[in-house]
Motif scaffolding. Structure first.
Motif, PDB file in Angstrom:
ATOM      1  N   VAL A 122       0.839  -1.198   0.000  1.00 18.34           N
ATOM      2  CA  VAL A 122       0.000   0.000   0.000  1.00 18.34           C
ATOM      3  C   VAL A 122       0.877   1.252   0.000  1.00 18.34           C
ATOM      4  O   VAL A 122       0.599   2.229  -0.706  1.00 18.34           O
ATOM      5  CB  VAL A 122      -0.939   0.007   1.229  1.00 18.34           C
ATOM      6  CG1 VAL A 122      -1.694   1.334   1.326  1.00 18.34           C
ATOM      7  CG2 VAL A 122      -1.926  -1.149   1.149  1.00 18.34           C
ATOM      8  N   PHE A 123       1.941   1.218   0.794  1.00 18.64           N
ATOM      9  CA  PHE A 123       2.853   2.359   0.885  1.00 18.64           C
ATOM     10  C   PHE A 123       3.442   2.678  -0.488  1.00 18.64           C
ATOM     11  O   PHE A 123       3.460   3.851  -0.909  1.00 18.64           O
ATOM     12  CB  PHE A 123       3.973   2.046   1.881  1.00 18.64           C
ATOM     13  CG  PHE A 123       4.822   3.243   2.235  1.00 18.64           C
ATOM     14  CD1 PHE A 123       4.570   3.965   3.394  1.00 18.64           C
ATOM     15  CD2 PHE A 123       5.866   3.659   1.418  1.00 18.64           C
ATOM     16  CE1 PHE A 123       5.340   5.074   3.734  1.00 18.64           C
ATOM     17  CE2 PHE A 123       6.642   4.760   1.748  1.00 18.64           C
ATOM     18  CZ  PHE A 123       6.370   5.471   2.908  1.00 18.64           C
ATOM     19  N   LYS A 124       3.903   1.674  -1.190  1.00 15.18           N
ATOM     20  CA  LYS A 124       4.518   1.895  -2.500  1.00 15.18           C
ATOM     21  C   LYS A 124       3.498   2.424  -3.501  1.00 15.18           C
ATOM     22  O   LYS A 124       3.814   3.283  -4.327  1.00 15.18           O
ATOM     23  CB  LYS A 124       5.147   0.601  -3.021  1.00 15.18           C
ATOM     24  CG  LYS A 124       5.934   0.807  -4.320  1.00 15.18           C
ATOM     25  CD  LYS A 124       6.709  -0.427  -4.711  1.00 15.18           C
ATOM     26  CE  LYS A 124       7.545  -0.138  -5.962  1.00 15.18           C
ATOM     27  NZ  LYS A 124       8.345  -1.322  -6.356  1.00 15.18           N
ATOM     28  N   ARG A 125       2.265   1.923  -3.423  1.00 13.53           N
ATOM     29  CA  ARG A 125       1.227   2.387  -4.352  1.00 13.53           C
ATOM     30  C   ARG A 125       0.914   3.866  -4.138  1.00 13.53           C
ATOM     31  O   ARG A 125       0.722   4.616  -5.096  1.00 13.53           O
ATOM     32  CB  ARG A 125      -0.049   1.564  -4.166  1.00 13.53           C
ATOM     33  CG  ARG A 125      -1.115   1.896  -5.214  1.00 13.53           C
ATOM     34  CD  ARG A 125      -2.348   1.042  -5.073  1.00 13.53           C
ATOM     35  NE  ARG A 125      -3.155   1.465  -3.939  1.00 13.53           N
ATOM     36  CZ  ARG A 125      -3.467   0.704  -2.908  1.00 13.53           C
ATOM     37  NH1 ARG A 125      -3.023  -0.534  -2.834  1.00 13.53           N
ATOM     38  NH2 ARG A 125      -4.211   1.171  -1.925  1.00 13.53           N
ATOM     39  N   ILE A 126       0.910   4.298  -2.873  1.00 13.73           N
ATOM     40  CA  ILE A 126       0.548   5.682  -2.564  1.00 13.73           C
ATOM     41  C   ILE A 126       1.738   6.632  -2.692  1.00 13.73           C
ATOM     42  O   ILE A 126       1.623   7.727  -3.259  1.00 13.73           O
ATOM     43  CB  ILE A 126      -0.049   5.770  -1.142  1.00 13.73           C
ATOM     44  CG1 ILE A 126      -1.409   5.047  -1.106  1.00 13.73           C
ATOM     45  CG2 ILE A 126      -0.216   7.227  -0.701  1.00 13.73           C
ATOM     46  CD1 ILE A 126      -2.038   4.980   0.269  1.00 13.73           C
ATOM     47  N   VAL A 127       2.898   6.220  -2.187  1.00 13.74           N
ATOM     48  CA  VAL A 127       4.066   7.111  -2.135  1.00 13.74           C
ATOM     49  C   VAL A 127       4.960   6.980  -3.369  1.00 13.74           C
ATOM     50  O   VAL A 127       5.672   7.914  -3.737  1.00 13.74           O
ATOM     51  CB  VAL A 127       4.886   6.856  -0.839  1.00 13.74           C
ATOM     52  CG1 VAL A 127       6.088   7.779  -0.748  1.00 13.74           C
ATOM     53  CG2 VAL A 127       3.994   7.031   0.383  1.00 13.74           C
ATOM     54  N   GLY A 128       4.907   5.807  -4.005  1.00 20.38           N
ATOM     55  CA  GLY A 128       5.736   5.600  -5.192  1.00 20.38           C
ATOM     56  C   GLY A 128       7.066   4.954  -4.909  1.00 20.38           C
ATOM     57  O   GLY A 128       7.918   4.854  -5.797  1.00 20.38           O
ATOM     58  N   MET A 129       7.277   4.534  -3.669  1.00 25.52           N
ATOM     59  CA  MET A 129       8.509   3.846  -3.292  1.00 25.52           C
ATOM     60  C   MET A 129       8.223   2.994  -2.055  1.00 25.52           C
ATOM     61  O   MET A 129       7.186   3.165  -1.417  1.00 25.52           O
ATOM     62  CB  MET A 129       9.627   4.858  -3.002  1.00 25.52           C
ATOM     63  CG  MET A 129       9.360   5.764  -1.816  1.00 25.52           C
ATOM     64  SD  MET A 129      10.630   7.058  -1.603  1.00 25.52           S
ATOM     65  CE  MET A 129      10.102   8.200  -2.879  1.00 25.52           C
ATOM     66  N   THR A 130       9.140   2.109  -1.723  1.00 26.88           N
ATOM     67  CA  THR A 130       8.946   1.259  -0.558  1.00 26.88           C
ATOM     68  C   THR A 130       9.240   2.052   0.715  1.00 26.88           C
ATOM     69  O   THR A 130       9.908   3.096   0.662  1.00 26.88           O
ATOM     70  CB  THR A 130       9.891   0.047  -0.599  1.00 26.88           C
ATOM     71  OG1 THR A 130      11.246   0.514  -0.470  1.00 26.88           O
ATOM     72  CG2 THR A 130       9.728  -0.732  -1.887  1.00 26.88           C
ATOM     73  N   PRO A 131       8.758   1.564   1.877  1.00 28.51           N
ATOM     74  CA  PRO A 131       9.094   2.232   3.139  1.00 28.51           C
ATOM     75  C   PRO A 131      10.596   2.359   3.353  1.00 28.51           C
ATOM     76  O   PRO A 131      11.078   3.379   3.842  1.00 28.51           O
ATOM     77  CB  PRO A 131       8.454   1.326   4.196  1.00 28.51           C
ATOM     78  CG  PRO A 131       7.320   0.666   3.492  1.00 28.51           C
ATOM     79  CD  PRO A 131       7.813   0.451   2.081  1.00 28.51           C
ATOM     80  N   ARG A 132      11.339   1.328   2.972  1.00 32.80           N
ATOM     81  CA  ARG A 132      12.800   1.364   3.143  1.00 32.80           C
ATOM     82  C   ARG A 132      13.409   2.475   2.287  1.00 32.80           C
ATOM     83  O   ARG A 132      14.278   3.229   2.749  1.00 32.80           O
ATOM     84  CB  ARG A 132      13.421   0.018   2.765  1.00 32.80           C
ATOM     85  CG  ARG A 132      14.926  -0.040   2.967  1.00 32.80           C
ATOM     86  CD  ARG A 132      15.470  -1.439   2.674  1.00 32.80           C
ATOM     87  NE  ARG A 132      16.906  -1.490   2.910  1.00 32.80           N
ATOM     88  CZ  ARG A 132      17.822  -1.095   2.009  1.00 32.80           C
ATOM     89  NH1 ARG A 132      17.427  -0.629   0.831  1.00 32.80           N
ATOM     90  NH2 ARG A 132      19.106  -1.181   2.276  1.00 32.80           N
TER      91      ARG A 132
END
Length: 243
Positions: free
Chosen positions: A226-236
């Motif tokens: 979900v994070f990558k879909r919204i922010v465009g990158m992984t949490p890391r």
């Protein structure tokens, strides 16, 4: 609007918070923190517009709290309440964005007047809504749903749960969400959670799975997706960009 009162002295903290609740309607939420770390957690979670901070608190000082707010990109109205009449404390507080440095002892009404003065200056005076300006039932319900989500996003929320709280059907809540916010309930909830997750990742003291649980996800892989879909990158990747 939201206000945080952070002071390790129970009498002061509870007394000021109670006085504010009784004497103004400007703040619909007044949170209390007994330690600096608790203040940081509440600020990251609820992002209050106004923060009243004691300088000396257990675990983290008021100055530490201000440093963490700065790192997170948060800039609430910050009023320091301190028993230390020393220039170095005031200087540090002002360096990290304090609006006022008030010395104890001070009357609760003077604290409230100071808070309202700066709140009105930054956000404008509170408007009295006339009957012709009141929100429609639909926009009111959407606002109520948004407020509830902002307060309870860490919990196991569902469309049915929030609809039940508002006293409407799940289908109706889904419809008015789509019409007024151009997104579905789950997408909105996830956007709130991810926004808060970004703040925690910027602090760089919680592991990714801890951040996921902190903001309401119970599966780290799903959180990362979900994070990558919204922010465009992984949490890391997001965390590394903050270093």
């Amino acid at each position: 609007m939201k206000l945080l009162v952070a002071d390790d002295e129970d009498t002061i903290r509870k007394g000021v918070a109670k006085y504010i609740r009784l004497h103004t309607n400007r703040f619909d939420k007044v949170y209390e923190a007994q330690t600096g770390q608790e203040a940081i957690d509440l600020i990251l979670k609820y992002q209050p517009e106004v923060v009243l901070l004691d300088v000396q608190m257990p675990i983290k000082t008021g100055i530490d709290v201000m440093k963490e707010m700065t790192k997170a990109g948060l800039n609430p109205i910050t009023i320091i309440l301190s028993g230390y009449d020393e220039f170095r404390f005031a200087q540090q507080a002002m360096k990290y964005g304090a609006t006022e440095y008030l010395l104890k002892p001070i009357r609760a009404n003077d604290i409230l007047n100071c808070i309202l003065e700066h709140t009105n200056e930054k956000y404008g005076a509170e408007e009295i809504t006339t009957s012709s300006e009141k929100q429609t039932p639909v926009t009111y319900l959407v606002k109520e749903a948004q407020d509830y989500i902002a307060e309870h996003y860490t919990e196991n929320l569902s469309l049915a749960c929030v609809a039940d709280i508002l006293g409407i059907s799940s289908g109706y809540l889904s419809t008015i969400f789509s019409q007024n916010l151009n997104c579905g309930f789950v997408d909105y909830l996830n956007s709130v959670r991810i926004d808060r997750a970004c703040c925690y990742l910027e602090q760089n003291y919680l592991k990714t799975y801890e951040v996921a649980y902190k903001v309401g996800f119970h599966d780290e892989k799903y959180f990362s997706k979900v994070f990558k879909r919204i922010v465009g990158m992984t949490p890391r990747e997001y965390r590394l960009r903050q270093i």
